[in-house]
Scaffold this motif. Structure first.
Motif, PDB file in Angstrom:
ATOM      1  N   LEU A  48     111.910   0.879 -48.876  1.00 11.39           N
ATOM      2  CA  LEU A  48     111.937   2.061 -49.419  1.00 11.39           C
ATOM      3  C   LEU A  48     112.751   2.595 -48.315  1.00 11.39           C
ATOM      4  O   LEU A  48     112.359   2.639 -46.894  1.00 11.39           O
ATOM      5  N   TRP A  78     115.707   9.746 -49.919  1.00 13.92           N
ATOM      6  CA  TRP A  78     115.187   8.368 -50.152  1.00 13.92           C
ATOM      7  C   TRP A  78     116.025   7.713 -50.999  1.00 13.92           C
ATOM      8  O   TRP A  78     116.673   8.000 -51.970  1.00 13.92           O
ATOM      9  N   THR A  82     113.839   0.986 -57.087  1.00  4.03           N
ATOM     10  CA  THR A  82     112.372   1.104 -57.015  1.00  4.03           C
ATOM     11  C   THR A  82     111.771  -0.100 -58.038  1.00  4.03           C
ATOM     12  O   THR A  82     110.582  -0.521 -57.522  1.00  4.03           O
TER      13      THR A  82
END
Length: 193
Positions: A48, A78, A82
């Motif tokens: 991440l 960010w 995912t």
């Protein structure tokens, strides 16, 4: 190196000195040169990413070799695939630097440990994930409901400084239009001012 991240977090939650120390211990700093990849299609998204400085793009390349921009991330944003990050499955996306970048990266294992050791971060990420869902829903509505000109003017209104940083062909791809269409729209808008 953690200035932007800490400021971003503290806009949403309050961190103690202990939380800050714990948080810093889980991130890996990384510098990227322009055009350098941090994720390539077919690899698993292991991190991440938080952008301290610079600009990243996430995109998919179709069978004809055409790039389709999915997302941009700049200072205070960010980025990750995912699905790949959480599932461990291979990614369909590429992430690279559109400008030289400084990142803070966290693995899934460290992410989970961070949430346990600094519970306030659970609230922070819940807020981020909620905002991300809202943003994706708005993007979907923009994609299916608005004309090319409306898409561009909405993007320009939301992020005017980004239009100076992102090449026009990437903006066109993100909006789902051709570079020629974007050029015509920009000329029309310049004439109307």
């Amino acid at each position: 190196m953690f200035d932007v991240l800490l400021a971003h977090i503290q806009e949403k939650v309050t961190l103690s000195a202990t939380d800050v120390a714990v948080l810093k211990s889980f991130f890996i700093p990384k510098k990227l040169r322009k055009r350098q990849y941090v994720l390539q299609e077919g690899d698993v998204c292991k991190y991440l990413l938080f952008v301290e400085k610079g600009l990243l793009r996430m995109y998919h390349v179709d069978e004809k070799g055409t790039e389709h921009m999915i997302q941009f991330a700049w200072e205070g944003w960010w980025m990750a695939d995912t699905y790949s990050f959480l599932s461990g499955d291979v990614s369909e996306y590429n992430i690279d630097a559109t400008e030289d970048a400084e990142l803070l990266m966290i693995t899934l294992e460290n992410f989970e440990a961070l949430l346990l050791q600094a519970p306030v971060m659970e609230r922070y990420f819940r807020i981020l994930f909620q905002n991300n869902i809202i943003s994706k829903e708005k993007r979907l509505v923009n994609t299916i409901s608005y004309s090319a000109e409306e898409k561009y003017t909405r993007m320009a209104a939301a992020n005017p400084q980004l239009l100076q940083r992102i090449p026009q062909n990437l903006i066109a791809s993100y909006l789902g239009i051709t570079p020629e269409t974007l050029s015509r729209i920009r000329k029309k808008l310049m004439k109307s001012k």
